[in-house]
Design an enzyme around this catalytic site. Structure first.
Site, PDB file in Angstrom:
ATOM      1  N   ARG A 172     -12.210  31.395  14.523  1.00 55.25           N
ATOM      2  CA  ARG A 172     -12.673  30.735  15.629  1.00 55.25           C
ATOM      3  C   ARG A 172     -13.450  31.304  16.733  1.00 55.25           C
ATOM      4  O   ARG A 172     -13.653  31.036  17.844  1.00 55.25           O
ATOM      5  CB  ARG A 172     -11.639  30.004  16.570  1.00 55.25           C
ATOM      6  N   CYS A 219      -6.383  21.315  18.911  1.00 59.04           N
ATOM      7  CA  CYS A 219      -5.438  22.558  19.212  1.00 59.04           C
ATOM      8  C   CYS A 219      -5.930  22.897  20.370  1.00 59.04           C
ATOM      9  O   CYS A 219      -6.920  23.389  20.772  1.00 59.04           O
ATOM     10  CB  CYS A 219      -5.295  23.735  18.162  1.00 59.04           C
ATOM     11  N   GLU A 285      -8.147  27.576  23.106  1.00 61.03           N
ATOM     12  CA  GLU A 285      -9.136  27.142  22.076  1.00 61.03           C
ATOM     13  C   GLU A 285     -10.226  26.293  22.783  1.00 61.03           C
ATOM     14  O   GLU A 285     -11.547  26.286  22.560  1.00 61.03           O
ATOM     15  CB  GLU A 285      -8.584  26.660  20.765  1.00 61.03           C
TER      16      GLU A 285
HETATM   17  P1  FAD Z   1     -18.158  20.773  21.528  1.00 64.90           P
HETATM   18  O1  FAD Z   1     -16.693  20.415  21.918  1.00 64.90           O
HETATM   19  O2  FAD Z   1     -19.060  19.932  22.430  1.00 64.90           O
HETATM   20  O3  FAD Z   1     -18.428  22.111  22.349  1.00 64.90           O
HETATM   21  C1  FAD Z   1     -17.349  23.219  22.254  1.00 64.90           C
HETATM   22  C2  FAD Z   1     -18.173  24.438  22.391  1.00 64.90           C
HETATM   23  O4  FAD Z   1     -19.175  24.738  21.722  1.00 64.90           O
HETATM   24  C3  FAD Z   1     -19.038  24.513  23.872  1.00 64.90           C
HETATM   25  O5  FAD Z   1     -18.729  25.769  24.494  1.00 64.90           O
HETATM   26  C4  FAD Z   1     -20.204  24.302  23.519  1.00 64.90           C
HETATM   27  O6  FAD Z   1     -21.192  24.585  24.528  1.00 64.90           O
HETATM   28  C5  FAD Z   1     -20.649  24.636  22.296  1.00 64.90           C
HETATM   29  N1  FAD Z   1     -21.694  24.168  21.565  1.00 64.90           N
HETATM   30  C6  FAD Z   1     -21.559  22.846  21.186  1.00 64.90           C
HETATM   31  N2  FAD Z   1     -22.672  22.673  20.425  1.00 64.90           N
HETATM   32  C7  FAD Z   1     -23.487  23.976  20.302  1.00 64.90           C
HETATM   33  C8  FAD Z   1     -24.675  24.555  19.694  1.00 64.90           C
HETATM   34  N3  FAD Z   1     -25.556  23.382  18.971  1.00 64.90           N
HETATM   35  N4  FAD Z   1     -24.953  25.498  19.952  1.00 64.90           N
HETATM   36  C9  FAD Z   1     -24.227  26.432  20.430  1.00 64.90           C
HETATM   37  N5  FAD Z   1     -22.913  25.858  21.189  1.00 64.90           N
HETATM   38  C10 FAD Z   1     -22.590  24.756  21.067  1.00 64.90           C
HETATM   39  N6  FAD Z   1     -11.184  22.907  15.102  1.00 64.90           N
HETATM   40  C11 FAD Z   1     -11.136  23.635  14.109  1.00 64.90           C
HETATM   41  O7  FAD Z   1     -11.473  24.877  14.128  1.00 64.90           O
HETATM   42  N7  FAD Z   1     -10.103  23.272  13.012  1.00 64.90           N
HETATM   43  C12 FAD Z   1      -9.651  22.037  13.022  1.00 64.90           C
HETATM   44  O8  FAD Z   1      -8.972  21.772  12.141  1.00 64.90           O
HETATM   45  C13 FAD Z   1      -9.797  21.258  14.094  1.00 64.90           C
HETATM   46  N8  FAD Z   1      -9.512  19.958  14.158  1.00 64.90           N
HETATM   47  C14 FAD Z   1      -9.537  19.201  15.048  1.00 64.90           C
HETATM   48  C15 FAD Z   1      -9.115  17.987  15.184  1.00 64.90           C
HETATM   49  C16 FAD Z   1      -9.369  16.996  16.233  1.00 64.90           C
HETATM   50  C17 FAD Z   1      -8.658  15.556  16.106  1.00 64.90           C
HETATM   51  C18 FAD Z   1     -10.258  17.285  17.366  1.00 64.90           C
HETATM   52  C19 FAD Z   1     -10.268  16.482  18.451  1.00 64.90           C
HETATM   53  C20 FAD Z   1     -10.762  18.490  17.366  1.00 64.90           C
HETATM   54  C21 FAD Z   1     -10.335  19.485  16.153  1.00 64.90           C
HETATM   55  N9  FAD Z   1     -10.898  20.914  16.058  1.00 64.90           N
HETATM   56  C22 FAD Z   1     -10.753  21.529  15.090  1.00 64.90           C
HETATM   57  C23 FAD Z   1     -11.631  21.254  17.501  1.00 64.90           C
HETATM   58  C24 FAD Z   1     -13.233  21.148  17.245  1.00 64.90           C
HETATM   59  O9  FAD Z   1     -13.519  20.003  16.533  1.00 64.90           O
HETATM   60  C25 FAD Z   1     -13.884  22.330  17.010  1.00 64.90           C
HETATM   61  O10 FAD Z   1     -13.693  23.031  18.102  1.00 64.90           O
HETATM   62  C26 FAD Z   1     -15.304  22.122  16.961  1.00 64.90           C
HETATM   63  O11 FAD Z   1     -15.991  23.501  16.679  1.00 64.90           O
HETATM   64  C27 FAD Z   1     -15.972  21.788  18.374  1.00 64.90           C
HETATM   65  O12 FAD Z   1     -17.242  21.254  17.955  1.00 64.90           O
HETATM   66  P2  FAD Z   1     -18.303  20.263  18.618  1.00 64.90           P
HETATM   67  O13 FAD Z   1     -19.469  20.061  18.228  1.00 64.90           O
HETATM   68  O14 FAD Z   1     -17.420  19.053  18.802  1.00 64.90           O
HETATM   69  O15 FAD Z   1     -18.284  21.141  20.335  1.00 64.90           O
HETATM   70  N1  EPU Z   2       4.840  23.572  13.974  1.00 63.56           N
HETATM   71  C1  EPU Z   2       6.088  23.620  14.621  1.00 63.56           C
HETATM   72  N2  EPU Z   2       6.120  22.727  15.735  1.00 63.56           N
HETATM   73  C2  EPU Z   2       4.887  21.955  16.171  1.00 63.56           C
HETATM   74  C3  EPU Z   2       3.676  22.270  15.338  1.00 63.56           C
HETATM   75  C4  EPU Z   2       3.779  23.015  14.356  1.00 63.56           C
HETATM   76  O1  EPU Z   2       7.102  24.003  14.233  1.00 63.56           O
HETATM   77  O2  EPU Z   2       4.882  21.362  16.999  1.00 63.56           O
HETATM   78  C5  EPU Z   2       5.152  24.541  12.512  1.00 63.56           C
HETATM   79  C6  EPU Z   2       4.432  23.675  11.465  1.00 63.56           C
HETATM   80  O3  EPU Z   2       5.863  23.297  10.897  1.00 63.56           O
HETATM   81  C7  EPU Z   2       4.228  24.960  10.480  1.00 63.56           C
HETATM   82  C8  EPU Z   2       3.438  25.800  11.273  1.00 63.56           C
HETATM   83  O4  EPU Z   2       3.717  25.473  12.956  1.00 63.56           O
HETATM   84  O5  EPU Z   2       5.031  25.412   9.897  1.00 63.56           O
HETATM   85  C9  EPU Z   2       1.940  25.656  11.628  1.00 63.56           C
HETATM   86  O6  EPU Z   2       1.348  24.236  11.796  1.00 63.56           O
HETATM   87  P1  EPU Z   2       0.334  23.628  11.136  1.00 63.56           P
HETATM   88  O7  EPU Z   2       0.424  23.463   9.641  1.00 63.56           O
HETATM   89  O8  EPU Z   2       0.137  22.157  11.832  1.00 63.56           O
HETATM   90  O9  EPU Z   2      -0.903  24.470  11.417  1.00 63.56           O
HETATM   91  P2  EPU Z   2      -1.592  25.137  12.893  1.00 63.56           P
HETATM   92  O10 EPU Z   2      -1.559  26.665  12.569  1.00 63.56           O
HETATM   93  O11 EPU Z   2      -0.830  24.573  13.918  1.00 63.56           O
HETATM   94  C10 EPU Z   2      -3.829  24.932  12.254  1.00 63.56           C
HETATM   95  C11 EPU Z   2      -5.121  24.829  13.158  1.00 63.56           C
HETATM   96  C12 EPU Z   2      -5.738  23.399  13.068  1.00 63.56           C
HETATM   97  C13 EPU Z   2      -5.970  23.054  11.579  1.00 63.56           C
HETATM   98  C14 EPU Z   2      -4.636  23.244  10.827  1.00 63.56           C
HETATM   99  C15 EPU Z   2      -4.658  23.006   9.246  1.00 63.56           C
HETATM  100  C16 EPU Z   2      -5.212  26.531  15.124  1.00 63.56           C
HETATM  101  C17 EPU Z   2      -5.028  26.599  16.332  1.00 63.56           C
HETATM  102  N3  EPU Z   2      -4.937  25.483  14.412  1.00 63.56           N
HETATM  103  O12 EPU Z   2      -2.857  24.542  13.033  1.00 63.56           O
HETATM  104  O13 EPU Z   2      -7.080  23.685  13.594  1.00 63.56           O
HETATM  105  O14 EPU Z   2      -6.129  21.896  11.755  1.00 63.56           O
HETATM  106  O15 EPU Z   2      -4.325  24.695  10.929  1.00 63.56           O
HETATM  107  O16 EPU Z   2      -5.410  23.825   8.543  1.00 63.56           O
HETATM  108  O17 EPU Z   2      -5.731  27.512  14.198  1.00 63.56           O
HETATM  109  C18 EPU Z   2      -7.884  23.239  15.885  1.00 63.56           C
HETATM  110  O18 EPU Z   2      -8.170  24.536  15.732  1.00 63.56           O
HETATM  111  O19 EPU Z   2      -8.188  22.564  16.770  1.00 63.56           O
HETATM  112  C19 EPU Z   2      -7.146  22.609  14.914  1.00 63.56           C
HETATM  113  C20 EPU Z   2      -6.775  21.529  15.082  1.00 63.56           C
END
Ligand code: FAD
Ligand code: EPU
Length: 310
Positions: A172, A219, A285
């Site tokens: 990240r 997250c 995050e």
């Molecule tokens: P923004 O939210 O618009 O901005 C976030 C940061 O990035 C800010 O500091 C902004 O200034 C900077 N930024 C944006 N665009 C640029 C650019 N072009 N150049 C430089 N900096 C920039 N994240 C994960 O890693 N894994 C996941 O599985 C995941 N699942 C998600 C699920 C949901 C439903 C949601 C809502 C979010 C999830 N996220 C996940 C979090 C998010 O999608 C990521 O952090 C993503 O990288 C944010 O990108 P964004 O374009 O939306 O940036």
């Molecule tokens: N868990 C709990 N309670 C909860 C949530 C999770 O006990 O309320 C346990 C689950 O049962 C599992 C473990 O925690 O055993 C891990 O949970 P999960 O599989 O949901 O993965 P995570 O580590 O919570 C990460 C990323 C997500 C990404 C998923 C799938 C981070 C902070 N989160 O979640 O990324 O989508 O894996 O790969 O690294 C994000 O970064 O915004 C994000 C959504």
């Protein structure tokens, strides 16, 4: 909607509520600069600015932000997925330029249809390419830096072209300084088949089945040292805790959701409560705009009122 002073390079500039640009649906007004080329971007960067991507990791104050908010549009939100024969080898296929403003989900679908592998692990991340690269967004099935060849970055000192090897990237984290803007990238891919890419996407999709479907910025905290932040918050008994109209999701404790009409203050209060109750230091995050509100004693952040543990 107010049209502010025109830009000399032709950027569209409007004062807009930022809530509409975020997946949480929270955030007050700011001057938004829609920039579609490097000249417009350079002009936008002349005054204090923030860069907004897909808004999927942002909690923006209800009063908005004072700085200009830059959004990449036009050609900076277009993608050229043609393979560049001069840069590619049999093992590594290098694409044309993909704009930082390109929505990531559509890009991942397009690559799957072309049978091009390396980025399918990022399926389901509702970001723009620039934001996803800046965060090195990913899942346990893969992250953005798995598929990057070259990055073009606009900095206050000018435009730079770098490779992942030039950056200290990790979980990240791209190592790119804040407010350096990822304008375009070239992707580094492998030839596969649409079926094989889809299979990996399905695995990554299945891993997020337990995530809430409501308005959220994803997250809240990074996973500390291999531990699950969600599990830690869950074990602290905080699932279902509500402040105002923000809720720690009963489905997954590392997600805060907007029940409708939540304020940034509601979300800040929940973040503070989590940090107080979980014994392990947690790194946020999310991006808080402005960051100064975090831990500032802002009246909305004191979780005394309206906290309703499950
Ligand atoms: P923004 O939210 O618009 O901005 C976030 C940061 O990035 C800010 O500091 C902004 O200034 C900077 N930024 C944006 N665009 C640029 C650019 N072009 N150049 C430089 N900096 C920039 N994240 C994960 O890693 N894994 C996941 O599985 C995941 N699942 C998600 C699920 C949901 C439903 C949601 C809502 C979010 C999830 N996220 C996940 C979090 C998010 O999608 C990521 O952090 C993503 O990288 C944010 O990108 P964004 O374009 O939306 O940036
Ligand atoms: N868990 C709990 N309670 C909860 C949530 C999770 O006990 O309320 C346990 C689950 O049962 C599992 C473990 O925690 O055993 C891990 O949970 P999960 O599989 O949901 O993965 P995570 O580590 O919570 C990460 C990323 C997500 C990404 C998923 C799938 C981070 C902070 N989160 O979640 O990324 O989508 O894996 O790969 O690294 C994000 O970064 O915004 C994000 C959504």
């Amino acid at each position: 909607m107010t049209v502010t002073a025109p830009s000399r390079t032709g950027a569209r500039v409007e004062r807009l509520p930022l809530a509409r640009f975020t997946t949480l649906g929270v955030g007050g007004e700011a001057e938004v600069w829609f920039v579609s080329d490097h000249a417009q971007l350079t002009e936008a960067m002349e005054q204090p600015y923030r860069i907004l991507g897909g808004g999927s990791n942002l909690v923006i104050a209800d009063g908005g932000v004072l700085e200009r908010v830059i959004r990449l549009s036009g050609p900076l939100a277009e993608r050229d997925l043609d393979i560049d024969p001069e840069l590619s080898t049999d093992d590594e296929l290098i694409t044309g330029w993909v704009g930082g403003g390109v929505p990531l989900p559509g890009l991942i679908r397009a690559l799957q249809k072309l049978g091009l592998s390396n980025l399918e692990g990022t399926v389901g991340i509702p970001a723009q390419v620039g934001g996803a690269v800046w965060m090195n967004a990913g899942t346990r099935y893969g992250e953005m830096f798995d598929g990057l060849h070259t990055l073009e970055i606009a900095t206050p000192e000018g435009l730079k072209v770098v490779t992942p090897g030039d950056l200290r990237w990790g979980y990240r984290d791209s190592g790119i300084p804040r407010n350096h803007i990822v304008t375009r990238v070239r992707l580094k891919l492998r030839r596969s088949t649409p079926e094989a890419v889809l299979e990996k996407m399905t695995l990554a999709d299945t891993a997020r089945k337990g995530q809430p479907k409501m308005k959220t910025p994803g997250c809240a905290f990074k996973n500390p040292g291999g531990m699950g932040a969600g599990r830690l918050i869950d074990e602290a008994g905080l699932k279902g805790t509500r402040v105002g109209n923000a809720l720690i999701a009963p489905e997954h404790a590392n997600f805060i959701v907007n029940l409708g009409g939540a304020t940034a203050g509601d979300v800040h209060a929940l973040l503070n409560l989590i940090r107080q109750r979980v014994g392990v230091p947690l790194e946020l995050e999310y991006e808080l705009w402005p960051a100064e509100l975090e831990g500032s004693g802002h009246p909305h952040m004191v979780p005394q009122q309206g906290v309703q543990p499950e």
